[in-house]
Write a protein that holds these residues in place. Sequence first.
Motif, PDB file in Angstrom:
ATOM      1  N   ILE A  34       0.861  -1.177   0.000  1.00 42.94           N
ATOM      2  CA  ILE A  34       0.000   0.000   0.000  1.00 42.94           C
ATOM      3  C   ILE A  34       0.894   1.222   0.000  1.00 42.94           C
ATOM      4  N   GLY A  35       0.726   2.084  -0.988  1.00 47.14           N
ATOM      5  CA  GLY A  35       1.496   3.316  -1.043  1.00 47.14           C
ATOM      6  C   GLY A  35       0.920   4.349  -0.089  1.00 47.14           C
ATOM      7  N   GLY A  36       1.763   5.224   0.403  1.00 48.66           N
ATOM      8  CA  GLY A  36       1.313   6.312   1.274  1.00 48.66           C
ATOM      9  C   GLY A  36       1.999   7.605   0.901  1.00 48.66           C
ATOM     10  N   VAL A  74       2.345  -4.219   3.607  1.00 53.73           N
ATOM     11  CA  VAL A  74       3.578  -3.429   3.665  1.00 53.73           C
ATOM     12  C   VAL A  74       3.259  -2.007   3.205  1.00 53.73           C
ATOM     13  N   LEU A  75       3.646  -1.010   4.012  1.00 51.90           N
ATOM     14  CA  LEU A  75       3.461   0.392   3.635  1.00 51.90           C
ATOM     15  C   LEU A  75       4.718   0.913   2.951  1.00 51.90           C
ATOM     16  N   VAL A  76       4.541   1.526   1.785  1.00 50.91           N
ATOM     17  CA  VAL A  76       5.637   2.217   1.104  1.00 50.91           C
ATOM     18  C   VAL A  76       5.300   3.702   1.156  1.00 50.91           C
ATOM     19  N   LYS A  99       5.350  -0.171  -7.878  1.00 55.47           N
ATOM     20  CA  LYS A  99       4.240  -0.980  -8.408  1.00 55.47           C
ATOM     21  C   LYS A  99       3.034  -1.034  -7.459  1.00 55.47           C
ATOM     22  N   CYS A 100       2.745   0.089  -6.818  1.00 54.84           N
ATOM     23  CA  CYS A 100       1.571   0.178  -5.942  1.00 54.84           C
ATOM     24  C   CYS A 100       0.354   0.569  -6.777  1.00 54.84           C
ATOM     25  N   ASP A 101      -0.738  -0.163  -6.645  1.00 50.41           N
ATOM     26  CA  ASP A 101      -1.964   0.257  -7.325  1.00 50.41           C
ATOM     27  C   ASP A 101      -3.056   0.623  -6.320  1.00 50.41           C
ATOM     28  N   VAL A 102      -2.655   0.745  -5.035  1.00 51.09           N
ATOM     29  CA  VAL A 102      -3.513   1.279  -3.981  1.00 51.09           C
ATOM     30  C   VAL A 102      -2.687   2.274  -3.189  1.00 51.09           C
ATOM     31  N   ILE A 103      -3.179   3.514  -3.081  1.00 52.26           N
ATOM     32  CA  ILE A 103      -2.434   4.573  -2.387  1.00 52.26           C
ATOM     33  C   ILE A 103      -3.347   5.277  -1.398  1.00 52.26           C
ATOM     34  N   ILE A 104      -2.846   5.499  -0.195  1.00 48.13           N
ATOM     35  CA  ILE A 104      -3.513   6.343   0.791  1.00 48.13           C
ATOM     36  C   ILE A 104      -2.824   7.698   0.763  1.00 48.13           C
ATOM     37  N   GLY A 105      -3.576   8.771   0.471  1.00 47.64           N
ATOM     38  CA  GLY A 105      -2.971  10.100   0.443  1.00 47.64           C
ATOM     39  C   GLY A 105      -3.548  10.972  -0.657  1.00 47.64           C
ATOM     40  N   SER A 106      -3.083  12.177  -0.756  1.00 46.16           N
ATOM     41  CA  SER A 106      -2.256  12.817   0.253  1.00 46.16           C
ATOM     42  C   SER A 106      -3.143  13.423   1.350  1.00 46.16           C
ATOM     43  N   LEU A 107      -2.613  14.354   2.118  1.00 43.92           N
ATOM     44  CA  LEU A 107      -3.380  14.875   3.249  1.00 43.92           C
ATOM     45  C   LEU A 107      -4.202  16.108   2.903  1.00 43.92           C
ATOM     46  N   THR A 108      -3.567  17.129   2.385  1.00 46.05           N
ATOM     47  CA  THR A 108      -4.286  18.363   2.084  1.00 46.05           C
ATOM     48  C   THR A 108      -5.001  18.245   0.739  1.00 46.05           C
ATOM     49  N   SER A 109      -6.017  19.078   0.565  1.00 41.56           N
ATOM     50  CA  SER A 109      -6.823  19.011  -0.658  1.00 41.56           C
ATOM     51  C   SER A 109      -6.014  19.332  -1.901  1.00 41.56           C
ATOM     52  N   GLY A 110      -5.164  20.357  -1.824  1.00 40.60           N
ATOM     53  CA  GLY A 110      -4.379  20.747  -2.996  1.00 40.60           C
ATOM     54  C   GLY A 110      -3.457  19.641  -3.470  1.00 40.60           C
ATOM     55  N   CYS A 111      -2.817  18.964  -2.523  1.00 37.73           N
ATOM     56  CA  CYS A 111      -1.902  17.868  -2.879  1.00 37.73           C
ATOM     57  C   CYS A 111      -2.660  16.674  -3.438  1.00 37.73           C
TER      58      CYS A 111
END
Length: 381
Positions: A34-36, A74-76, A99-111
């Motif tokens: 899982i990408g972060g 595993v968090l990347v 090769k992550c196809d699931v990502i948590i993020g980002s935090l702020t709206s602009g990002c």
Amino acid sequence: MKRIAKIVLVAVVAFICFGMFVSCSKEDSNTIKIGGIFPLSGDVAVYGTECRNGIELAISEINAAGGVNGKQIVLVGEDDEGNPEKSVNAYKKLVTKDKCDVIIGSLTSGCTAAISSLAQAQKVLLLAPAATQADITDAGDYVFRACFIDPFQGTVGGKFSAENLGSKRAAVLYDIGNDYSVGLYENFKVAFEAAGGTLVAEESYSTGDKDFNAQLTKIKNANPDVVYLPDYYSTVALIAKQLRAQGINTPIVGADGWDGIIDNAGEEVLNGFYSNHYASDSTDAKVVSFVANYKAKYGSTPVSFAALGYDCVYLLKDAMTASGAEDSTTLKTALMNTNGSYVTGNLTFDSKRNPVKSAVMMEIVSQDGKLTPVYKATVNP
């Protein structure tokens, strides 16, 4: 002989490489990446650090209980410093190299907005923990969020000010160059006026400003009985100090961007209230367990960004368990069927992949000589 030796050498090297490939493939098959993407440095680093902590706590709990579908998570993680350009770079690295196809993020709206269309185009599942800007999920059906949106949060602030605080005359001081701040202001105004209140002053400033005295003088002269400050904690702390110095002693009200302000301000933020995603002093069993485990691991009380990051992982875990798969296409369908209880409340998704759940209002008080946010009220959708 030399030729034979060379052939043997090539064969041995090929065999070793094949063995390494098999080993890597086997390792990959036993893990779920899982990408972060979060700001671990920069002006809002406290948000990113808390969110990453919440994610890592959830992953450690899930892995200790056997993982998901027999695999370990595993968090990347990548630091985007709260900078949209760096968010894009982090996203590209996670997708192409890791090769992550699931990502948590980002935090702020602009990002988050900077990477949402990329995720949709490449069918990468993007789950935003705290991007509250209303149009984030407009990018498409691979983009979800775990937080409520700015129109709801601004409405909560307006309703709370009028109904719970009994305010009739409000002033607003907002960042004209920040979509988050502008969206909150606009929806606060609609809700406050709908509840019978009047905005007696609407002042603005530019991102990065440090001196707000000119605007605050106008606000003081307008004689409001509440001041709405829709911005992030670092700016609000500056405004609050100057506001109190001018003798404006009314309640001040804000939104989830205030989370973390108690570590960056003093008594000037007392009589302050802000909308948030959860209350750490809740007696709900899930909240009690989460707060206790977080304190044990990190030595502090988790703010909402930690809770949202934590919930993101469990949302994905539940979707993976229900579907028996981990690919982004299957998960986006499974997520739409979510209906469960999490740290930040009972949650379902609407047709635009925004969560339907309540908001809480927190009050900043002094307890044992320390600033502390405590639960004040719940405002429903």
